[in-house]
Design an enzyme around this catalytic site. Sequence first.
Site, PDB file in Angstrom:
ATOM      1  N   ARG A  50       0.837  -1.201   0.000  1.00 40.05           N
ATOM      2  CA  ARG A  50       0.000   0.000   0.000  1.00 40.05           C
ATOM      3  C   ARG A  50       0.872   1.250   0.000  1.00 40.05           C
ATOM      4  O   ARG A  50       0.567   2.237  -0.672  1.00 40.05           O
ATOM      5  CB  ARG A  50      -0.936  -0.005   1.217  1.00 40.05           C
ATOM      6  CG  ARG A  50      -1.947   1.141   1.181  1.00 40.05           C
ATOM      7  CD  ARG A  50      -3.017   1.012   2.238  1.00 40.05           C
ATOM      8  NE  ARG A  50      -2.459   1.077   3.572  1.00 40.05           N
ATOM      9  CZ  ARG A  50      -3.135   0.791   4.690  1.00 40.05           C
ATOM     10  NH1 ARG A  50      -4.408   0.418   4.606  1.00 40.05           N
ATOM     11  NH2 ARG A  50      -2.568   0.878   5.865  1.00 40.05           N
ATOM     12  N   ARG A 103       9.924  19.443  -7.683  1.00 41.99           N
ATOM     13  CA  ARG A 103      11.294  19.253  -8.194  1.00 41.99           C
ATOM     14  C   ARG A 103      12.329  19.944  -7.314  1.00 41.99           C
ATOM     15  O   ARG A 103      13.508  19.631  -7.353  1.00 41.99           O
ATOM     16  CB  ARG A 103      11.405  19.806  -9.632  1.00 41.99           C
ATOM     17  CG  ARG A 103      10.601  19.005 -10.636  1.00 41.99           C
ATOM     18  CD  ARG A 103      10.583  19.703 -11.974  1.00 41.99           C
ATOM     19  NE  ARG A 103      10.096  21.078 -11.843  1.00 41.99           N
ATOM     20  CZ  ARG A 103      10.003  21.942 -12.847  1.00 41.99           C
ATOM     21  NH1 ARG A 103      10.338  21.585 -14.071  1.00 41.99           N
ATOM     22  NH2 ARG A 103       9.556  23.172 -12.637  1.00 41.99           N
ATOM     23  N   LYS A 150      -3.109   6.809   1.520  1.00 42.55           N
ATOM     24  CA  LYS A 150      -2.952   7.086   2.961  1.00 42.55           C
ATOM     25  C   LYS A 150      -1.991   8.259   3.104  1.00 42.55           C
ATOM     26  O   LYS A 150      -0.803   8.106   3.389  1.00 42.55           O
ATOM     27  CB  LYS A 150      -2.432   5.841   3.675  1.00 42.55           C
ATOM     28  CG  LYS A 150      -2.810   5.805   5.143  1.00 42.55           C
ATOM     29  CD  LYS A 150      -2.623   4.443   5.752  1.00 42.55           C
ATOM     30  CE  LYS A 150      -2.863   4.455   7.247  1.00 42.55           C
ATOM     31  NZ  LYS A 150      -4.277   4.520   7.625  1.00 42.55           N
ATOM     32  N   GLU A 183     -16.505   5.441   5.550  1.00 39.37           N
ATOM     33  CA  GLU A 183     -15.690   4.832   6.608  1.00 39.37           C
ATOM     34  C   GLU A 183     -15.698   5.758   7.808  1.00 39.37           C
ATOM     35  O   GLU A 183     -16.394   6.773   7.805  1.00 39.37           O
ATOM     36  CB  GLU A 183     -14.261   4.607   6.108  1.00 39.37           C
ATOM     37  CG  GLU A 183     -13.569   5.899   5.691  1.00 39.37           C
ATOM     38  CD  GLU A 183     -12.118   5.698   5.252  1.00 39.37           C
ATOM     39  OE1 GLU A 183     -11.490   4.716   5.668  1.00 39.37           O
ATOM     40  OE2 GLU A 183     -11.629   6.552   4.501  1.00 39.37           O
TER      41      GLU A 183
HETATM   42  C1  LIG Z   1      -5.378   3.688   7.970  1.00 37.15           C
HETATM   43  C2  LIG Z   1      -6.794   3.984   7.786  1.00 37.15           C
HETATM   44  C3  LIG Z   1      -7.786   2.997   7.900  1.00 37.15           C
HETATM   45  C4  LIG Z   1      -7.534   1.592   8.373  1.00 37.15           C
HETATM   46  O1  LIG Z   1      -6.544   0.907   7.654  1.00 37.15           O
HETATM   47  P1  LIG Z   1      -5.707  -0.268   8.317  1.00 37.15           P
HETATM   48  O2  LIG Z   1      -4.741  -0.634   7.252  1.00 37.15           O
HETATM   49  O3  LIG Z   1      -6.646  -1.360   8.644  1.00 37.15           O
HETATM   50  O4  LIG Z   1      -5.048   0.302   9.538  1.00 37.15           O
HETATM   51  C5  LIG Z   1      -9.094   3.355   7.603  1.00 37.15           C
HETATM   52  N1  LIG Z   1      -9.409   4.617   7.245  1.00 37.15           N
HETATM   53  C6  LIG Z   1      -8.487   5.586   7.159  1.00 37.15           C
HETATM   54  C7  LIG Z   1      -8.906   6.949   6.762  1.00 37.15           C
HETATM   55  C8  LIG Z   1      -7.152   5.302   7.416  1.00 37.15           C
HETATM   56  O5  LIG Z   1      -6.242   6.275   7.322  1.00 37.15           O
END
Ligand SMILES: *Cc1c(COP(=O)(O)O)cnc(C)c1O
Length: 297
Positions: A50, A103, A150, A183
């Site tokens: 990831r 850059r 992320k 989420e």
């Molecule tokens: C990191 C994260 C998660 C959960 O991901 P894991 O890999 O299970 O820790 C869910 N939502 C957000 C916004 C995140 O940053």
Amino acid sequence: MKIYINGKFFDKDDAKVSVFDHGVLYGDGIFEGIRAYNGRVFRLDDHLQRLAESANAILLKLPLPIKEIEKAILETVRLNNLKDAYLRLVVTRGVGDLGLDMRKCKAGATLFIIADRIELYPEEFYEKGLTVITSTIRQKGLDQVTPGVKSLNYLANILARAEATAAGAQEAILLNASGHVSECSGDNLFYVKNGRIFTPPTSAGILVGVTRQVVMELCEQKLGNRVLERNFPRYELYGADEVFLTGTGAEVIAAVKIDGRVIGKGVCGPTTRILIKHFRDYANSSGTPVYEAVKAK
Ligand SMILES: *Cc1c(COP(=O)(O)O)cnc(C)c1O
């Protein structure tokens, strides 16, 4: 505590990055939250994959090959002599000037790794469950810089969490632009209804959690119950038998009250309970060994 920054280890008070680092100036960077259980790093390959995908998406050249980053992670855990740990790996664009031009970050990306002891929620919350609200803040859209990365741009999540805190809740649900559940501020979300388990699909605009993936595997392998990925409004959560959240820090944890509505029986339900157990068994018996790797040399 020893903190890794660009190939060297520093004491906590000396672990610093430049004010000209674009991670500080612009939130220009990515991160991973990773756990070690029982001397092994849990699902390390998934986290590294990831990380590589996030880096690629933001045109960031990782300062080391993935295999070397893996070694640095293991070394950081080892130096801190931890068996159970929460690891924070951050890669920023690095030191540049005050402009936006990437850059100008000529020295390349900054990579740091912190290994700490962290338990997100006290054990009683795993019994009693969490109180959750729906945030007024919307999840960033799929047409924007994507929720799938992320990234260090965590403001929306932080403000959503602040709303939860102000309401006496522990977590906040973010709806996406179409009003579907995406989420929580730092966790993915599932619900159980009449024996079926649902979670929003990637097209709802989610960060595809490693824990989410693990839980989907456990549901299929241990419960013989394949999770259905589909879009749903928050209304469906109110009528659910169980709602639970997943994340590296939280692991698997029930949400028993949402927007003032009691969910199911108002306690951690049977499916969540068994998943917590399967998750902990699996986390404590798998992963990349931290200490055996040294012996093998
Ligand atoms: C990191 C994260 C998660 C959960 O991901 P894991 O890999 O299970 O820790 C869910 N939502 C957000 C916004 C995140 O940053």
